[in-house]
Design an enzyme around this catalytic site. Structure first.
Site, PDB file in Angstrom:
ATOM      1  N   ARG A 243       0.658  -1.743  -0.245  1.00  0.00           N
ATOM      2  CA  ARG A 243       0.027  -0.172   0.049  1.00  0.00           C
ATOM      3  C   ARG A 243       0.460   1.388  -0.005  1.00  0.00           C
ATOM      4  NH1 ARG A 243      -3.454  -0.456   5.411  1.00  0.00           N
ATOM      5  NH2 ARG A 243      -2.522  -2.519   5.542  1.00  0.00           N
TER       6      ARG A 243
ATOM      7  N   TYR B 250       0.842  -1.830  11.248  1.00  0.00           N
ATOM      8  CA  TYR B 250       1.633  -3.251  12.012  1.00  0.00           C
ATOM      9  C   TYR B 250       2.607  -2.417  13.090  1.00  0.00           C
ATOM     10  CZ  TYR B 250      -0.378  -4.404   7.587  1.00  0.00           C
ATOM     11  OH  TYR B 250      -1.327  -4.969   6.872  1.00  0.00           O
TER      12      TYR B 250
ATOM     13  N   LYS C 152       6.492 -18.199   7.894  1.00  0.00           N
ATOM     14  CA  LYS C 152       6.912 -19.611   8.769  1.00  0.00           C
ATOM     15  C   LYS C 152       5.390 -20.366   8.195  1.00  0.00           C
ATOM     16  CE  LYS C 152       9.395 -18.226  12.649  1.00  0.00           C
ATOM     17  NZ  LYS C 152       9.352 -17.363  13.906  1.00  0.00           N
TER      18      LYS C 152
ATOM     19  N   LYS D 249       5.216 -25.282  15.055  1.00  0.00           N
ATOM     20  CA  LYS D 249       5.407 -24.055  16.133  1.00  0.00           C
ATOM     21  C   LYS D 249       3.916 -23.420  16.311  1.00  0.00           C
ATOM     22  CE  LYS D 249       6.779 -20.099  14.651  1.00  0.00           C
ATOM     23  NZ  LYS D 249       5.385 -18.532  15.418  1.00  0.00           N
TER      24      LYS D 249
ATOM     25  N   SER E  28       0.852 -13.431  20.368  1.00  0.00           N
ATOM     26  CA  SER E  28       1.455 -14.351  18.994  1.00  0.00           C
ATOM     27  C   SER E  28      -0.100 -14.475  18.570  1.00  0.00           C
ATOM     28  CB  SER E  28       2.026 -15.995  19.548  1.00  0.00           C
ATOM     29  OG  SER E  28       1.200 -16.543  18.607  1.00  0.00           O
ATOM     30  N   ARG E  29       0.030 -14.049  16.956  1.00  0.00           N
ATOM     31  CA  ARG E  29      -1.348 -14.270  16.153  1.00  0.00           C
ATOM     32  C   ARG E  29      -1.643 -15.368  16.868  1.00  0.00           C
ATOM     33  NH1 ARG E  29       1.208 -10.906  12.486  1.00  0.00           N
ATOM     34  NH2 ARG E  29       2.616 -12.808  12.719  1.00  0.00           N
TER      35      ARG E  29
HETATM   36  N1  LIG Z   1       5.125 -10.763  13.224  1.00  0.00           N
HETATM   37  C1  LIG Z   1       5.763 -11.749  13.573  1.00  0.00           C
HETATM   38  O1  LIG Z   1       5.904 -11.523  14.975  1.00  0.00           O
HETATM   39  C2  LIG Z   1       6.425 -12.743  12.688  1.00  0.00           C
HETATM   40  C3  LIG Z   1       5.817 -13.149  11.619  1.00  0.00           C
HETATM   41  N2  LIG Z   1       6.677 -13.598  11.058  1.00  0.00           N
HETATM   42  C4  LIG Z   1       6.109 -14.844   9.504  1.00  0.00           C
HETATM   43  O2  LIG Z   1       6.282 -13.131   8.516  1.00  0.00           O
HETATM   44  C5  LIG Z   1       5.323 -13.579   7.154  1.00  0.00           C
HETATM   45  C6  LIG Z   1       4.685 -11.988   7.422  1.00  0.00           C
HETATM   46  O3  LIG Z   1       3.893 -12.003   8.923  1.00  0.00           O
HETATM   47  P1  LIG Z   1       3.374 -10.382   9.830  1.00  0.00           P
HETATM   48  O4  LIG Z   1       4.482  -9.450   9.306  1.00  0.00           O
HETATM   49  O5  LIG Z   1       2.944 -10.446  10.749  1.00  0.00           O
HETATM   50  O6  LIG Z   1       2.303 -10.254   8.931  1.00  0.00           O
HETATM   51  P2  LIG Z   1       0.892  -9.501   8.685  1.00  0.00           P
HETATM   52  O7  LIG Z   1      -0.062  -9.577   9.166  1.00  0.00           O
HETATM   53  O8  LIG Z   1       1.668  -8.099  10.217  1.00  0.00           O
HETATM   54  O9  LIG Z   1       1.401  -7.992   7.470  1.00  0.00           O
HETATM   55  C7  LIG Z   1       1.810  -9.139   6.666  1.00  0.00           C
HETATM   56  C8  LIG Z   1       1.998  -8.090   5.201  1.00  0.00           C
HETATM   57  O10 LIG Z   1       1.415  -8.412   3.922  1.00  0.00           O
HETATM   58  C9  LIG Z   1       0.996  -7.808   2.745  1.00  0.00           C
HETATM   59  N3  LIG Z   1      -0.246  -8.601   2.844  1.00  0.00           N
HETATM   60  C10 LIG Z   1      -1.433  -9.251   2.541  1.00  0.00           C
HETATM   61  N4  LIG Z   1      -1.565  -9.720   1.821  1.00  0.00           N
HETATM   62  C11 LIG Z   1      -0.899  -9.719   0.442  1.00  0.00           C
HETATM   63  C12 LIG Z   1      -0.374  -9.987  -0.786  1.00  0.00           C
HETATM   64  N5  LIG Z   1      -1.544 -10.572  -1.691  1.00  0.00           N
HETATM   65  N6  LIG Z   1       1.042  -8.998  -1.549  1.00  0.00           N
HETATM   66  C13 LIG Z   1       1.146  -8.792  -1.209  1.00  0.00           C
HETATM   67  N7  LIG Z   1       1.446  -8.532  -0.034  1.00  0.00           N
HETATM   68  C14 LIG Z   1       0.606  -8.945   0.973  1.00  0.00           C
HETATM   69  C15 LIG Z   1       0.110  -6.972   4.163  1.00  0.00           C
HETATM   70  O11 LIG Z   1      -0.004  -5.748   3.236  1.00  0.00           O
HETATM   71  C16 LIG Z   1       1.438  -6.947   5.047  1.00  0.00           C
HETATM   72  O12 LIG Z   1       1.598  -6.215   4.581  1.00  0.00           O
HETATM   73  C17 LIG Z   1       4.208 -14.513   8.047  1.00  0.00           C
HETATM   74  O13 LIG Z   1       4.740 -16.074   7.289  1.00  0.00           O
HETATM   75  C18 LIG Z   1       4.880 -14.752   9.583  1.00  0.00           C
HETATM   76  O14 LIG Z   1       4.598 -16.218  10.106  1.00  0.00           O
HETATM   77  C19 LIG Z   1       7.455 -14.398  11.103  1.00  0.00           C
HETATM   78  C20 LIG Z   1       8.507 -13.865  12.561  1.00  0.00           C
HETATM   79  C21 LIG Z   1       7.929 -13.390  13.418  1.00  0.00           C
HETATM   80  O1  LIG Z   2       7.173 -16.379  14.532  1.00  0.00           O
HETATM   81  C1  LIG Z   2       6.399 -15.998  15.698  1.00  0.00           C
HETATM   82  C2  LIG Z   2       7.414 -15.147  16.635  1.00  0.00           C
HETATM   83  O2  LIG Z   2       8.878 -16.347  16.616  1.00  0.00           O
HETATM   84  C3  LIG Z   2       4.872 -14.582  15.550  1.00  0.00           C
HETATM   85  O3  LIG Z   2       4.665 -16.227  16.319  1.00  0.00           O
HETATM   86  P1  LIG Z   2       2.265 -15.082  14.951  1.00  0.00           P
HETATM   87  O4  LIG Z   2       3.027 -15.213  14.244  1.00  0.00           O
HETATM   88  O5  LIG Z   2       1.717 -16.531  16.489  1.00  0.00           O
HETATM   89  O6  LIG Z   2       2.479 -13.951  15.946  1.00  0.00           O
END
Ligand SMILES: NC(=O)C1=CN([C@@H]2O[C@H](COP(=O)(O)OP(=O)(O)OC[C@H]3O[C@@H](n4cnc5c(N)ncnc54)[C@H](O)[C@@H]3O)[C@@H](O)[C@H]2O)C=CC1
Ligand SMILES: O=C(CO)COP(=O)(O)O
Length: 382
Positions: free
Chosen positions: A83, A99, A156, A241, A304-305
């Site tokens: 966006r 975020y 993940k 996990k 954690s979501r």
């Molecule tokens: N948030 C956390 O603490 C952690 C997240 N992760 C992993 O990181 C990955 C991303 O998660 P988050 O950033 O937390 O999710 P989030 O929900 O916070 O953000 C997702 C992002 O992807 C974008 N998005 C949605 N649909 C999309 C599309 N069709 N094309 C491109 N972008 C799109 C959204 O606009 C947003 O910017 C996941 O696989 C999650 O498991 C890994 C470690 C920590």
């Molecule tokens: O991967 C994560 C922490 O290591 C984040 O976990 P959630 O995606 O459940 O928020």
């Protein structure tokens, strides 16, 4: 690969920066006599760094946090946001309020919704989009991908339909050498890291050289990356996990206590390990940061979501309502079905994950999840 090797000297003449290069980040902080991470320490580490230009794709909570980690490790970071208004907010006000509310981002961090602009000159590419959209995002990336550049998955999940891990989707869709692909995982709740709370992660690639290059870039005074070459174990640890965290959330939502949660966590780790090892992972990887470490963080934290989604299910919300309430990615919800199919293909029993699937489908009352930690009532070896 990077234009500069991680052993080459940094292009700065500053005296403190030279000291940092000589003694390493840990040595520098010790010499500064600091027990905690200070802005001054980060500024010095940035100045001492190699100033690699890197791109981060995905400006959600993890992509933005990882961009901050890299920038505060001294990289020159550009962040792709889907966006334009988020890209503008990051570049102009140094915030991503959707975020990471309340977090100030580095002034040096820039963002754009034009992917070609973000990739311009990038020596490493980090990807953090939802697992189910990755393939489509890579199709846009492929025609403009710089040659020979490492691509790092921060995700993940596994892909629904194919059951592929994210690194496999990257290799398949971009047609690049697997030795150029790395994954980063570990107990990494975004908001804690965005607040600079000390954290460790692990970077894995079948090429130790790639893993080391990425880990060196993804290290700063509060974030330390270790390396391994067990991509399967590291990646499956992060996926599995999430499923156990959903189970923990469910029993938490029901109101069960610590015995129930400890039982699920421990048996969950056994389930994760059997599954991953059946695909060629090393058991010790599952006992490390990407397995046990991440399991503890995700199962214990309200941040954690996946845990939150489970808690809502345990409180009696239907799956559709939970999905509607989650405005961020809870990867576990989409990974359950492909993981159970993969488990079946290897003859691995996953009673906890199976029960999560049944709660999601509305065929198992959340209150009944806890006693059923095995497939049968016959006593089994632990
Ligand atoms: N948030 C956390 O603490 C952690 C997240 N992760 C992993 O990181 C990955 C991303 O998660 P988050 O950033 O937390 O999710 P989030 O929900 O916070 O953000 C997702 C992002 O992807 C974008 N998005 C949605 N649909 C999309 C599309 N069709 N094309 C491109 N972008 C799109 C959204 O606009 C947003 O910017 C996941 O696989 C999650 O498991 C890994 C470690 C920590
Ligand atoms: O991967 C994560 C922490 O290591 C984040 O976990 P959630 O995606 O459940 O928020």
């Amino acid at each position: 690969m990077s234009k500069r090797s991680s052993r080459e000297p940094a292009p700065t003449g500053d005296g403190t920066a030279k000291a940092a290069r000589a003694s390493g980040i840990a040595g520098l902080l010790e010499r500064l006599g600091r027990g905690s991470v200070t802005t001054e320490a980060i500024t010095i580490v940035q100045a001492a760094s190699l100033e690699r230009r890197v791109a981060v794709l995905g400006a959600g909570s993890w992509g933005t946090t990882f961009a901050k980690v890299l920038a505060e490790g001294g990289a020159d970071v550009s962040l792709w946001a889907r966006r334009p208004e988020i890209a503008r907010e990051v570049t102009e006000t140094h915030r991503n309020s959707d975020y990471l509310p309340g977090i100030n981002l580095p002034i040096s961090l820039t963002s754009s919704s034009r992917i070609e602009q973000v990739l311009d000159g990038a020596e490493q590419i980090y990807v953090s989009v939802p697992s189910q959209t990755l393939r489509q995002n890579l199709a846009d990336l492929r025609p403009i991908l710089p040659a020979g550049v490492p691509v790092v998955s921060l995700m993940k999940g596994v892909e629904k339909g194919t059951g592929l891990r994210m690194s496999e989707v990257i290799v398949q869709e971009l047609g690049i050498d697997p030795a150029l692909v790395a994954v980063a995982s570990g107990p990494n709740l975004a908001l804690e890291i965005a607040k600079r709370q000390p954290t460790a992660a692990v970077v894995s690639s079948e090429s130790l050289e790639t893993a080391t290059l990425v880990a060196a870039t993804a290290t700063n005074p509060y974030f330390r990356s270790f390396v391994n070459t067990d991509v399967i174990g590291t990646e499956f640890g992060g996926v599995l996990k999430n499923l156990i965290a959903v189970a923990i959330g469910i029993v938490d939502g029901v109101g069960y206590g610590e015995n129930t949660k400890a039982s699920i966590l421990t048996r969950g780790l056994a389930e994760m390990t059997s599954f991953a090892v059946s695909f060629g992972a090393k058991p010790e990887t599952l006992a490390g940061l990407a397995g046990l470490g991440d399991l503890i963080a995700t199962c214990q934290s309200p941040l954690s979501r996946n845990n939150t989604a489970g808690r809502l299910l345990g409180q009696g919300y239907r799956f559709d309502d939970v999905v509607r309430q989650m405005n961020q990615t809870a990867e576990g919800l989409a990974s359950v079905a492909p993981i159970l199919e993969l488990a079946k293909s290897r003859g691995v029993d996953m009673p906890i994950v199976q029960q999560v699937a049944e709660v999601l489908a509305g065929t198992l009352d959340p209150r009944d999840i806890a006693p059923h930690l095995t497939e049968t009532d016959e006593p089994q070896g632990e």
